[in-house]
Design an enzyme around this catalytic site. Sequence first.
Site, PDB file in Angstrom:
ATOM      1  N   CYS A  72     -31.860  -9.605 -55.011  1.00 42.84           N
ATOM      2  CA  CYS A  72     -31.500 -10.353 -56.207  1.00 42.84           C
ATOM      3  C   CYS A  72     -32.721 -10.972 -56.875  1.00 42.84           C
ATOM      4  O   CYS A  72     -33.568 -11.567 -56.214  1.00 42.84           O
ATOM      5  CB  CYS A  72     -30.508 -11.458 -55.835  1.00 42.84           C
ATOM      6  SG  CYS A  72     -30.015 -12.501 -57.214  1.00 42.84           S
ATOM      7  N   CYS A  78     -31.956 -19.586 -56.863  1.00 45.39           N
ATOM      8  CA  CYS A  78     -30.518 -19.814 -56.750  1.00 45.39           C
ATOM      9  C   CYS A  78     -30.189 -20.638 -55.510  1.00 45.39           C
ATOM     10  O   CYS A  78     -30.791 -20.453 -54.448  1.00 45.39           O
ATOM     11  CB  CYS A  78     -29.784 -18.477 -56.686  1.00 45.39           C
ATOM     12  SG  CYS A  78     -28.004 -18.633 -56.512  1.00 45.39           S
ATOM     13  N   CYS A  81     -27.825 -18.021 -52.172  1.00 42.05           N
ATOM     14  CA  CYS A  81     -28.478 -17.303 -51.070  1.00 42.05           C
ATOM     15  C   CYS A  81     -29.838 -17.931 -50.772  1.00 42.05           C
ATOM     16  O   CYS A  81     -30.609 -18.193 -51.691  1.00 42.05           O
ATOM     17  CB  CYS A  81     -28.709 -15.845 -51.445  1.00 42.05           C
ATOM     18  SG  CYS A  81     -27.226 -14.889 -51.663  1.00 42.05           S
ATOM     19  N   CYS A 159     -24.906 -11.278 -59.482  1.00 42.98           N
ATOM     20  CA  CYS A 159     -24.797 -11.809 -58.128  1.00 42.98           C
ATOM     21  C   CYS A 159     -24.405 -10.665 -57.209  1.00 42.98           C
ATOM     22  O   CYS A 159     -23.352 -10.040 -57.393  1.00 42.98           O
ATOM     23  CB  CYS A 159     -23.761 -12.934 -58.055  1.00 42.98           C
ATOM     24  SG  CYS A 159     -23.533 -13.566 -56.367  1.00 42.98           S
ATOM     25  N   CYS A 421     -16.434 -23.691 -40.401  1.00 47.96           N
ATOM     26  CA  CYS A 421     -17.489 -23.101 -41.232  1.00 47.96           C
ATOM     27  C   CYS A 421     -18.746 -23.964 -41.174  1.00 47.96           C
ATOM     28  O   CYS A 421     -19.698 -23.730 -41.922  1.00 47.96           O
ATOM     29  CB  CYS A 421     -17.011 -22.949 -42.681  1.00 47.96           C
ATOM     30  SG  CYS A 421     -16.513 -24.494 -43.453  1.00 47.96           S
TER      31      CYS A 421
END
Length: 465
Positions: A72, A78, A81, A159, A421
């Site tokens: 990317c 960003c 990621c 993305c 998570c």
Amino acid sequence: MKTKQTTIEISSYSKKGAARGQCKDSIRPIEVRTAHLGEEVLVEILKRKKGVNKAKLLEVLKPHKMRVEPRCEHAATCGGCSWQHLGYQEQLTIKHGVLKSLYKDFLEEEKIYPLIPCDHPWEYRNKMEFSFSEDKYGTKYLGLIEADSRGKVFHLKRCHLANPWVSETLIAVRSFWEETEIKAYNRNKGVGTLETLTLREGIHTNERLVMLTISGSPERSIKSADLKRFKEAVLRAAGTESLSIFLQIIHRKKGMQTQFSEMLLHGPDHIKEKLTITYPGGDTKDFVFKVSPSSFFQPNTKQAEKLFSKALEVIGEKKRRVILDLFCGTATLGMVFSPFAEKVVGVEINPYAVFDAEVNLEVNQIENVSVHKGDVADILPKLELKEVDLMIVDPPRSGLGKNLLEKGLYATPKEILYISCNPYTQKEDIEILCANGYELKLVQGVDQFPHTVHQESIAYLVRKS
């Protein structure tokens, strides 16, 4: 520090995935994005923040042999990621290392199982949310938030974590917006209209959903002509026969709880997703789920299938009388575990998710699962469950917390399956559980989020006799 540029060797990663190193001129660690463990890099110090010096990567002086070129073009800025420069196997190794470090005092190393990898670590997300923003010159931005910024949005071109239609629809909506006089909502000033653009899809069903979220102040409402143009832009870009388009309105009033309302602009009032679950012994079963615009659903469909199948394998085929499913969402786990219980009792605070759960239970013809709407801390004591065989918890990233754990323990579940998570808050909660009569048996990582620092983990605990 006399100079803004310095050379450091990367020795660790932060909880958020930033590379960390030290220089002799400062006792503060230096954090920099897109650097690899063991690399020697030249950085520019940008600012101090919460005990660290934030820095920008200028040059990799001694690259790691496992370094790869990010796919990317936005990888360096960003906030989504942070690990595209790491080979995928290297990502798995580092994430497994996090689990081993967290649980080394609780388990033997062989009971901390390596992560279950993602077969296709690109274009795996079934949901993306993008933000509208404007700078002081009136330049319009629609995309994701820059890393280490105070909400600064950048123009996203593509993305790679989502299906290409997501980026194509984003660009179409941005083009529509640039031709209008509509303003982005400014949280600090409480002015403007457009807030977020949410895109969802059923990976196995090819059903897609687009939701535009706006501020609900009457003086900033969106005109019907603009809504029509927005809908036309989405229909041209999204490219599927089954497409739902929603307008969500946020109603804010000082001193009152924020309210949400939704308006269906096009298509069905939900999308569907299918999960194929593998049960112990090898049999498979398909489940169909209704997903509303605001309901939670696992963001990586194919890894969710692996996650739930592994969870079933962990607890085995033994029949339980009562299973308690907390933070149950659309009752996904409860449905999956229902063949092994006389009854499953779920609790969920999101009313949209509870409504979807009730529909899902009917569609899948499951009669031994019930879902109670409300906050877990409030509902749990009212259930008056005298004995629970298995308690399943899948809480938000903040974890369960001490207060809720103490309330949950009154039911004295014989077993606890803790899916998280956030392994850091999971470990904090497990410390409390182990101090209150439970023994941790195993931890299993599942890579739900390739190219990010995040991972899902399954922990299995048994009450000591």
